[in-house]
Design a protein around this motif. Structure first.
Motif, PDB file in Angstrom:
ATOM      1  N   ALA A   1       4.562   8.170  -7.340  1.00 55.56           N
ATOM      2  CA  ALA A   1       5.315   8.019  -6.091  1.00 55.56           C
ATOM      3  C   ALA A   1       6.706   8.652  -6.197  1.00 55.56           C
TER       4      ALA A   1
ATOM      5  N   ASN B   1       0.837  -1.206   0.000  1.00 60.34           N
ATOM      6  CA  ASN B   1       0.000   0.000   0.000  1.00 60.34           C
ATOM      7  C   ASN B   1       0.869   1.251   0.000  1.00 60.34           C
ATOM      8  N   ASP B   2       0.666   2.146   0.951  1.00 65.69           N
ATOM      9  CA  ASP B   2       1.471   3.365   1.044  1.00 65.69           C
ATOM     10  C   ASP B   2       2.517   3.257   2.147  1.00 65.69           C
TER      11      ASP B   2
ATOM     12  N   TRP C   1       5.531   2.881   2.105  1.00 66.91           N
ATOM     13  CA  TRP C   1       6.806   3.536   1.786  1.00 66.91           C
ATOM     14  C   TRP C   1       6.824   5.001   2.212  1.00 66.91           C
ATOM     15  N   ARG C   2       5.660   5.643   2.295  1.00 69.37           N
ATOM     16  CA  ARG C   2       5.595   7.097   2.434  1.00 69.37           C
ATOM     17  C   ARG C   2       6.330   7.646   3.670  1.00 69.37           C
ATOM     18  N   THR C   3       5.972   7.174   4.857  1.00 71.94           N
ATOM     19  CA  THR C   3       6.556   7.730   6.081  1.00 71.94           C
ATOM     20  C   THR C   3       8.056   7.488   6.168  1.00 71.94           C
TER      21      THR C   3
ATOM     22  N   THR D   1       6.498  12.369  -6.115  1.00 69.67           N
ATOM     23  CA  THR D   1       6.250  12.829  -4.739  1.00 69.67           C
ATOM     24  C   THR D   1       7.571  12.869  -3.975  1.00 69.67           C
ATOM     25  N   GLU D   2       8.400  11.836  -4.149  1.00 71.67           N
ATOM     26  CA  GLU D   2       9.708  11.798  -3.487  1.00 71.67           C
ATOM     27  C   GLU D   2      10.595  12.951  -3.946  1.00 71.67           C
TER      28      GLU D   2
END
Length: 200
Positions: free
Chosen positions: A130, A86-87, A89-91, A133-134
């Motif tokens: 993604a 899912n997400d 990776w984000r944090t 965003t990075e």
């Protein structure tokens, strides 16, 4: 914590236990510097003169999932979150981008835009892809002094399909992107194998 934010009274970890900063002095000089990485060790002490110094190495790979980034990261000992569900990776990615102790390695293979285009896409409300965003997070971190531009390394696949270093793009004029907020990076510990967990 970045060295520029240290102040008298702050505590640092030394081999003998906590050590309190008693004073700060700026020192500028030209000289030879070395980047030391020791195999699979990410945190270790080195001795500078007679002073033990805690060193932490961590490398984070960023890039498109479909362009070999995960294998390239593994081959080079870089951490990646490409296969996080899912997400997930984000944090950890956002926090590591905001951590000046983490070296960033950006695989630009397959991009249809340059770095600045990826930043613009990543800074939109929707956030772009993604990887875009990075890149937006990198722009925010560099523009707010959380990391330096030269701590971001860029790569692209060559004619043989090998992912190789390329010349770092010219540092953008960060104000061209509008008012940027700092990256959420409450912790300065990377998520390298063997590192202390973030507790989340």
């Amino acid at each position: 914590m970045q060295a520029q934010n240290l102040k008298p009274g702050d505590l640092l970890q030394s081999p003998a236990g906590p050590a309190q900063i008693t004073g700060i002095r700026l020192f500028h000089a030209d000289g030879t510097t070395y980047d030391l990485t020791i195999g699979a060790l990410h945190t270790f002490y080195v001795v500078a003169g007679s002073t033990p110094v805690l060193v932490h190495n961590c490398d984070l790979a960023l890039g498109w999932r479909t362009k070999g980034t995960s294998k390239w990261a593994s081959d080079n000992g870089f951490k990646d979150y490409i296969n996080a569900p899912n997400d997930g990776w984000r944090t950890p990615v956002e926090r590591q981008i905001g951590d000046p102790n983490v070296k960033l390695h950006v695989n630009m293979t397959g991009w249809t835009t340059d770095f600045e285009g990826a930043v613009r896409n990543g800074l939109t409300e929707a956030g772009g892809l993604a990887t875009e965003t990075e890149m937006g997070w990198i722009a925010r971190a560099v523009s707010k002094g959380q990391r330096t531009w030269d701590s971001v390394n860029f790569y692209r696949a060559d004619a043989n399909g090998d992912i190789v270093p390329i010349v770092r793009p010219t540092e953008p004029v960060w104000s061209d992107f509008g008012k940027l907020a700092p990256v959420d990076s409450k912790f300065t510990m990377c998520m390298c194998d063997g590192a202390v967990d973030w507790g989340e």
